[in-house]
Write an enzyme that holds these catalytic residues in place. Structure first.
Site, mmCIF file in Angstrom:
data_model
loop_
_atom_site.group_PDB
_atom_site.id
_atom_site.type_symbol
_atom_site.label_atom_id
_atom_site.label_comp_id
_atom_site.label_asym_id
_atom_site.label_seq_id
_atom_site.Cartn_x
_atom_site.Cartn_y
_atom_site.Cartn_z
ATOM 1 N N LYS A 202 48.087 40.964 34.961
ATOM 2 C CA LYS A 202 48.354 40.795 36.390
ATOM 3 C C LYS A 202 49.481 41.716 36.899
ATOM 4 C CE LYS A 202 45.211 37.567 36.969
ATOM 5 N NZ LYS A 202 44.934 36.955 35.704
HETATM 6 C C1 PLP Z 1 40.680 34.124 39.465
HETATM 7 C C2 PLP Z 1 41.481 33.545 38.338
HETATM 8 N N1 PLP Z 1 41.857 32.264 38.408
HETATM 9 C C3 PLP Z 1 42.573 31.680 37.421
HETATM 10 C C4 PLP Z 1 42.968 32.385 36.315
HETATM 11 C C5 PLP Z 1 43.723 31.680 35.221
HETATM 12 O O1 PLP Z 1 44.992 32.224 35.023
HETATM 13 P P1 PLP Z 1 45.693 32.126 33.594
HETATM 14 O O2 PLP Z 1 45.038 33.097 32.685
HETATM 15 O O3 PLP Z 1 47.127 32.490 33.892
HETATM 16 O O4 PLP Z 1 45.563 30.701 33.127
HETATM 17 C C6 PLP Z 1 42.606 33.727 36.200
HETATM 18 C C7 PLP Z 1 43.010 34.484 35.007
HETATM 19 O O5 PLP Z 1 42.723 35.596 34.766
HETATM 20 C C8 PLP Z 1 41.843 34.323 37.231
HETATM 21 O O6 PLP Z 1 41.458 35.600 37.149
#
Ligand code: PLP
Length: 403
Positions: A202
């Site tokens: 990110k």
């Molecule tokens: C659209 C979206 N929502 C939620 C998440 C979940 O985030 P995390 O990987 O920090 O749990 C991601 C992760 O890539 C994502 O791309």
């Protein structure tokens, strides 16, 4: 002079030389010496978790996105779960979201025992289509979860208007969209709650980590409790007031983000603007370079949006190519370009098919996009040569398969 048509180069997948020698991933973090020093300083301090860096990160993040409150979580997924809880989702409820997202967006609804309901996406931005959201609202609907696909916010004004009309909570999955702007407003300050991720791919990273921003004090309080076993007050508040007493008032989890991670977040947040500028410059270079390549369609940007470019998802015009998406993708990977796909539509995953009986064809716009989508490498640490390599490889592969 006699002009002979140039023969397409031999693809690496067919034994030719790859465009570059080393593999370029679709994304990766940038960690600098000041990030490392900040983490070392916390490791030498009193508080490794539940300490002052948590508040500091939350305050700086809230002011950066223009929200009143920000609450850290141990991941973006945990943050989505917190938001689903704070929105009051419970068994028997429904929440409407996009099928073209990472599974965590829909899973957070399931974690609360509620049912995710999908509304198909708009064909230009691939974000949830408000006109189709209307059709999915029932007496059981409690929330709408638009996703800023790739970093381009969904049509939040239309979605918020629907929410107002039907008394719903809007939780924006802004995991791709830190730093994006929608009608001159900052992502994180528009929906009732907005959820961010600090995974290494990110815009800023804390290793794993997440955040929910909101202007509502009741949501913020509920989120803080939920990430700490449903206990009130939190350990540091008790420490500050010299009290030992606490009560568990709701069922929560240990979703806390450590001070070690938070200080990395504070250090990384200082670099958000240059990171965004770099991503925007890369996206602009790609879009200009791909305009003349047959079969390659650049992502659409609505005129009132400034995306954060977490992804650069091209779509292939399959009618103009002799190969499908997977073959093109494998050819690019053989050239050492880490192209990948975002996303398999959620309802087509085996778990969702089995639990809810979904079959192909249910969300045609998302499904047609899925068959043509390919995310090209984009991250703030990319060098000029990396960008040129991606362009050269896309041109080489698309020209080979053109026709
Ligand atoms: C659209 C979206 N929502 C939620 C998440 C979940 O985030 P995390 O990987 O920090 O749990 C991601 C992760 O890539 C994502 O791309």
């Amino acid at each position: 002079m006699h002009l002979t048509p140039t023969r397409p180069e031999v693809l690496a997948i067919d034994g030719g030389s790859p465009v570059r020698k080393t593999f370029l991933p679709y994304s990766r973090q940038s960690i600098e010496d000041d990030d490392i020093q900040a983490v070392v300083d916390v490791l030498r301090s009193t508080w490794l978790s539940g300490g002052p860096k948590v508040d500091e990160f939350e305050q700086e993040f809230a002011s950066r996105v223009g929200a009143k409150h920000a609450v850290t979580f141990s991941s973006g997924t945990a943050a989505l779960h917190g938001a689903a809880f704070a929105a009051g989702l419970k068994p028997g409820d429904e929440a409407i979201t996009s099928p073209l997202t990472f599974v965590a967006t829909a899973n957070c609804v399931l974690y609360q025992g509620a049912r995710p309901v999908f509304a198909d996406v708009a064909s230009d931005t691939l974000n949830i289509n408000p006109e189709l959201v209307v059709e999915r609202i029932t007496t059981k609907t409690r929330a709408i979860l638009p996703v800023a696909y790739g970093g381009h916010p969904a049509d939040l004004d239309a979605i918020l208007a629907l929410a107002e009309q039907h008394g719903l909570t809007v939780v924006e999955d802004a995991c791709h969209a830190l730093g994006a702007k929608y009608r001159e407003r900052r992502t994180g300050s528009i929906a009732h709650m907005s959820v961010f991720s600090f995974h290494p791919v990110k815009h800023i990273t804390t290793g794993e980590g997440g955040m929910v921003t909101t202007d509502r004090a009741d949501f913020a309080e509920s989120l803080r409790r939920f990430r700490n076993h449903g206990i009130s007050p939190e350990a540091r508040q008790r420490h500050a007031s010299g009290q030992w007493y606490y009560e568990m008032v709701a069922l929560g989890y240990n979703y806390r983000l450590t001070d070690i991670a938070c200080v990395l977040g504070i250090s990384q947040l200082k670099k958000l603007e240059p990171n965004l500028a770099r991503r925007r410059a890369i996206a602009a270079r790609y879009t200009a370079a791909f305009s003349g390549i047959p079969g390659v369609v650049a992502p659409v940007v609505r005129e009132y949006v400034n995306p954060a470019w977490h992804l650069y998802p091209i779509r292939l015009d399959l009618a103009r190519l002799r190969a499908g998406r997977d073959q093109m993708l494998h050819a690019l990977r053989a050239e050492n370009i880490g192209a990948t796909v975002h996303y398999i539509p959620v309802h087509l995953h085996p778990y969702y098919r089995e639990q809810f009986g979904y079959v192909s064809g249910r969300y045609p716009v998302a499904e047609a996009a899925y068959e043509r989508l390919m995310s090209l490498p984009i991250f703030h640490g990319m060098k000029e040569q990396d960008v040129e390599d991606v362009i050269a490889a896309v041109k080489k592969v698309a020209r080979f398969y053109a026709g």
